[in-house]
Design a protein around this motif. Structure first.
Motif, PDB file in Angstrom:
ATOM      1  N   GLY A  90       0.812  -1.214   0.000  1.00 50.00           N
ATOM      2  CA  GLY A  90       0.000   0.000   0.000  1.00 50.00           C
ATOM      3  C   GLY A  90       0.845   1.264   0.000  1.00 50.00           C
ATOM      4  N   ASP A  91       0.344   2.302   0.667  1.00 54.41           N
ATOM      5  CA  ASP A  91       1.046   3.589   0.731  1.00 54.41           C
ATOM      6  C   ASP A  91       1.894   3.739   1.981  1.00 54.41           C
ATOM      7  OD1 ASP A  91      -0.045   4.457  -1.693  1.00 54.41           O
ATOM      8  OD2 ASP A  91      -1.870   5.169  -0.706  1.00 54.41           O
ATOM      9  N   THR A  92       1.835   2.745   2.886  1.00 54.26           N
ATOM     10  CA  THR A  92       2.635   2.782   4.119  1.00 54.26           C
ATOM     11  C   THR A  92       3.150   1.365   4.399  1.00 54.26           C
ATOM     12  OG1 THR A  92       0.587   2.487   5.394  1.00 54.26           O
ATOM     13  CG2 THR A  92       1.429   4.747   5.152  1.00 54.26           C
ATOM     14  N   PRO A  93       4.092   0.876   3.610  1.00 57.90           N
ATOM     15  CA  PRO A  93       4.462  -0.544   3.708  1.00 57.90           C
ATOM     16  C   PRO A  93       4.991  -0.982   5.072  1.00 57.90           C
ATOM     17  CG  PRO A  93       6.005   0.682   2.312  1.00 57.90           C
ATOM     18  CD  PRO A  93       4.845   1.581   2.561  1.00 57.90           C
ATOM     19  N   ALA A  98       3.980  -3.626  10.270  1.00 54.10           N
ATOM     20  CA  ALA A  98       3.903  -3.582  11.735  1.00 54.10           C
ATOM     21  C   ALA A  98       2.502  -3.955  12.215  1.00 54.10           C
ATOM     22  CB  ALA A  98       4.285  -2.192  12.227  1.00 54.10           C
ATOM     23  N   THR A  99       1.483  -3.430  11.550  1.00 54.27           N
ATOM     24  CA  THR A  99       0.102  -3.751  11.922  1.00 54.27           C
ATOM     25  C   THR A  99      -0.176  -5.240  11.767  1.00 54.27           C
ATOM     26  OG1 THR A  99      -0.633  -1.541  11.231  1.00 54.27           O
ATOM     27  CG2 THR A  99      -2.314  -3.254  11.417  1.00 54.27           C
ATOM     28  N   ALA A 100       0.289  -5.814  10.658  1.00 56.29           N
ATOM     29  CA  ALA A 100       0.073  -7.246  10.414  1.00 56.29           C
ATOM     30  C   ALA A 100       0.803  -8.100  11.442  1.00 56.29           C
ATOM     31  CB  ALA A 100       0.529  -7.603   9.003  1.00 56.29           C
ATOM     32  N   LEU A 101       1.989  -7.693  11.828  1.00 58.26           N
ATOM     33  CA  LEU A 101       2.748  -8.440  12.844  1.00 58.26           C
ATOM     34  C   LEU A 101       2.014  -8.420  14.180  1.00 58.26           C
ATOM     35  CD1 LEU A 101       6.367  -7.234  11.981  1.00 58.26           C
ATOM     36  CD2 LEU A 101       5.511  -9.581  11.754  1.00 58.26           C
ATOM     37  N   LEU A 102       1.478  -7.264  14.549  1.00 56.33           N
ATOM     38  CA  LEU A 102       0.735  -7.176  15.804  1.00 56.33           C
ATOM     39  C   LEU A 102      -0.530  -8.024  15.759  1.00 56.33           C
ATOM     40  CD1 LEU A 102       1.101  -3.373  16.617  1.00 56.33           C
ATOM     41  CD2 LEU A 102       2.231  -5.279  17.768  1.00 56.33           C
ATOM     42  N   GLN A 103      -1.213  -7.991  14.633  1.00 56.29           N
ATOM     43  CA  GLN A 103      -2.445  -8.772  14.501  1.00 56.29           C
ATOM     44  C   GLN A 103      -2.162 -10.272  14.501  1.00 56.29           C
ATOM     45  OE1 GLN A 103      -4.137  -7.124  10.912  1.00 56.29           O
ATOM     46  NE2 GLN A 103      -5.136  -5.435  11.991  1.00 56.29           N
ATOM     47  N   SER A 104      -0.986 -10.664  14.045  1.00 56.71           N
ATOM     48  CA  SER A 104      -0.649 -12.096  14.016  1.00 56.71           C
ATOM     49  C   SER A 104      -0.412 -12.654  15.415  1.00 56.71           C
ATOM     50  CB  SER A 104       0.598 -12.323  13.157  1.00 56.71           C
ATOM     51  OG  SER A 104       1.782 -11.910  13.843  1.00 56.71           O
ATOM     52  N   GLY A 105      -0.029 -11.785  16.356  1.00 55.69           N
ATOM     53  CA  GLY A 105       0.265 -12.237  17.714  1.00 55.69           C
ATOM     54  C   GLY A 105       1.678 -12.708  17.926  1.00 55.69           C
ATOM     55  N   VAL A 106       2.525 -12.625  16.916  1.00 57.40           N
ATOM     56  CA  VAL A 106       3.872 -13.185  17.029  1.00 57.40           C
ATOM     57  C   VAL A 106       4.730 -12.421  18.031  1.00 57.40           C
ATOM     58  CG1 VAL A 106       4.862 -11.808  15.137  1.00 57.40           C
ATOM     59  CG2 VAL A 106       5.823 -14.068  15.680  1.00 57.40           C
ATOM     60  N   ALA A 122       1.232   0.056  16.625  1.00 59.99           N
ATOM     61  CA  ALA A 122       1.726  -0.184  15.267  1.00 59.99           C
ATOM     62  C   ALA A 122       2.721   0.896  14.853  1.00 59.99           C
ATOM     63  CB  ALA A 122       0.555  -0.247  14.290  1.00 59.99           C
ATOM     64  N   ALA A 123       2.432   2.147  15.202  1.00 58.82           N
ATOM     65  CA  ALA A 123       3.337   3.240  14.855  1.00 58.82           C
ATOM     66  C   ALA A 123       4.678   3.090  15.565  1.00 58.82           C
ATOM     67  CB  ALA A 123       2.692   4.580  15.210  1.00 58.82           C
ATOM     68  N   LEU A 124       4.636   2.687  16.841  1.00 58.31           N
ATOM     69  CA  LEU A 124       5.879   2.488  17.589  1.00 58.31           C
ATOM     70  C   LEU A 124       6.686   1.318  17.028  1.00 58.31           C
ATOM     71  CD1 LEU A 124       4.571   3.043  21.238  1.00 58.31           C
ATOM     72  CD2 LEU A 124       6.005   4.583  19.882  1.00 58.31           C
ATOM     73  N   LEU A 125       5.984   0.246  16.672  1.00 64.10           N
ATOM     74  CA  LEU A 125       6.681  -0.901  16.088  1.00 64.10           C
ATOM     75  C   LEU A 125       7.272  -0.534  14.732  1.00 64.10           C
ATOM     76  CD1 LEU A 125       7.540  -3.831  16.002  1.00 64.10           C
ATOM     77  CD2 LEU A 125       5.232  -4.442  15.229  1.00 64.10           C
ATOM     78  N   ALA A 126       6.541   0.219  13.926  1.00 63.18           N
ATOM     79  CA  ALA A 126       7.042   0.648  12.620  1.00 63.18           C
ATOM     80  C   ALA A 126       8.307   1.479  12.785  1.00 63.18           C
ATOM     81  CB  ALA A 126       5.969   1.434  11.870  1.00 63.18           C
ATOM     82  N   ALA A 135      16.008  -5.377  12.217  1.00 59.80           N
ATOM     83  CA  ALA A 135      15.208  -5.008  13.392  1.00 59.80           C
ATOM     84  C   ALA A 135      14.191  -6.085  13.742  1.00 59.80           C
ATOM     85  CB  ALA A 135      14.505  -3.672  13.145  1.00 59.80           C
ATOM     86  N   LEU A 136      13.517  -6.654  12.738  1.00 54.51           N
ATOM     87  CA  LEU A 136      12.522  -7.695  13.016  1.00 54.51           C
ATOM     88  C   LEU A 136      13.201  -8.963  13.517  1.00 54.51           C
ATOM     89  CD1 LEU A 136       9.684  -8.747  13.092  1.00 54.51           C
ATOM     90  CD2 LEU A 136       9.797  -9.206  10.640  1.00 54.51           C
ATOM     91  N   VAL A 137      14.361  -9.279  12.980  1.00 52.04           N
ATOM     92  CA  VAL A 137      15.111 -10.447  13.464  1.00 52.04           C
ATOM     93  C   VAL A 137      15.408 -10.292  14.949  1.00 52.04           C
ATOM     94  CG1 VAL A 137      17.300 -11.683  13.315  1.00 52.04           C
ATOM     95  CG2 VAL A 137      16.115 -11.000  11.224  1.00 52.04           C
ATOM     96  N   ARG A 138      15.857  -9.107  15.352  1.00 52.19           N
ATOM     97  CA  ARG A 138      16.168  -8.869  16.764  1.00 52.19           C
ATOM     98  C   ARG A 138      14.926  -9.004  17.638  1.00 52.19           C
ATOM     99  NH1 ARG A 138      19.860  -3.516  15.532  1.00 52.19           N
ATOM    100  NH2 ARG A 138      21.773  -4.623  14.898  1.00 52.19           N
ATOM    101  N   LEU A 139      13.802  -8.489  17.155  1.00 49.78           N
ATOM    102  CA  LEU A 139      12.558  -8.600  17.920  1.00 49.78           C
ATOM    103  C   LEU A 139      12.144 -10.060  18.092  1.00 49.78           C
ATOM    104  CD1 LEU A 139      10.521  -5.652  16.352  1.00 49.78           C
ATOM    105  CD2 LEU A 139      11.276  -5.822  18.730  1.00 49.78           C
ATOM    106  N   LEU A 140      12.298 -10.839  17.029  1.00 51.32           N
ATOM    107  CA  LEU A 140      11.920 -12.252  17.109  1.00 51.32           C
ATOM    108  C   LEU A 140      12.859 -13.024  18.032  1.00 51.32           C
ATOM    109  CD1 LEU A 140      11.041 -12.890  13.351  1.00 51.32           C
ATOM    110  CD2 LEU A 140       9.448 -12.708  15.264  1.00 51.32           C
TER     111      LEU A 140
END
Length: 240
Positions: A90-93, A98-106, A122-126, A135-140
């Motif tokens: 979309g316009d804010t990839p 970030a929103t999808a990651l939060l919704q997934s529960g991971v 979501a904004a903070l995660l983004a 960054a996502l690797v470190r979070l996981l």
């Protein structure tokens, strides 16, 4: 009660022009061979591009075929616990990711956030995802997912990133690098699936590393055979 009287409860088994959803796997037919081939690739690659012409069924084969197959344990030793981050650039990839990651529960630790806090979270995660390609690797790694738990990121309609790249090339590059780095990290069980129209393949050269990743692992959706077409048309009616 007659069969016709039960149809409204069941609903129409044909979704029309929109893609199939995950909860419609029971009326999704004719793609078993394609699903098996995609799962075979995922056993050796954590990044996979599903490419084909517009309307060929790329999104449907993933949502109603591959993702339910993963959750049913068809990947063997990887288990049947799959967090699914389903998004479109979309316009804010990065925010959409970030929103999808939060919704997934991971990344959840204490349950779901209240609805009014989800946008802020979501904004903070983004913002954190923008800090580094890994960054996502470190979070996981911080999250320490239980054994036999996996994450799959579905970047559907990936060609949207090329339109966005014209407006914000730095953010587009950061998004693509984030996906590539996550899929290349063997310490986390994270898979990246992207669906893309084949006429955008040449534009992948705009992003370093993306052509190489697609050359290494790509699935070109074929046309359905006559037998597969018959299954896709007749079998949903039998179920419905």
């Amino acid at each position: 009660m007659s069969a016709t009287e039960t149809l409204p409860d069941r609903g129409c088994p044909y979704p029309g022009l929109r893609p199939f959803r995950m909860d419609e796997e029971d009326v999704f037919f004719g793609r078993n061979k394609q699903i098996d081939e995609i799962l075979l690739r995922l056993k050796t690659h954590q990044f996979l591009g599903i490419v084909g012409s517009s309307g060929c069924g790329k999104s449907s084969v993933i949502r109603a075929g591959v993702l339910p197959a993963l959750r049913s344990g068809l990947m063997g030793k990887l288990g049947s616990t799959w967090y699914i981050a389903d998004m479109k650039p979309g316009d804010t990839p990065i925010l959409n990711l970030a929103t999808a990651l939060l919704q997934s529960g991971v990344l959840a630790t204490d349950g779901q956030l209240p609805e009014q806090d989800q946008g802020l979270a979501a904004a903070l995660l983004a913002a954190r995802l923008r800090q580094s390609d890994v960054a996502l690797v470190r979070l996981l790694l911080e999250r320490q997912l239980p054994e036999f738990s996996n994450l799959v990121i579905l970047a559907d309609q990936f060609e949207e990133i090329f339109r966005f790249q014209q407006r914000d090339p730095e953010e587009a590059l950061a998004f693509v690098n984030l996906l590539l780095a996550t899929a290349q990290e063997l310490r986390v069980r994270a898979f990246v699936l992207l669906t893309m129209r084949s006429d955008f393949l040449g534009q992948c050269a705009l992003f370093p590393g993306l052509p190489e990743a697609l050359n290494d692992s790509q699935f070109l959706c074929p046309r359905l055979t006559r037998t597969q077409l018959r299954e896709a048309i007749q079998l949903p009616a039998l179920v419905g």
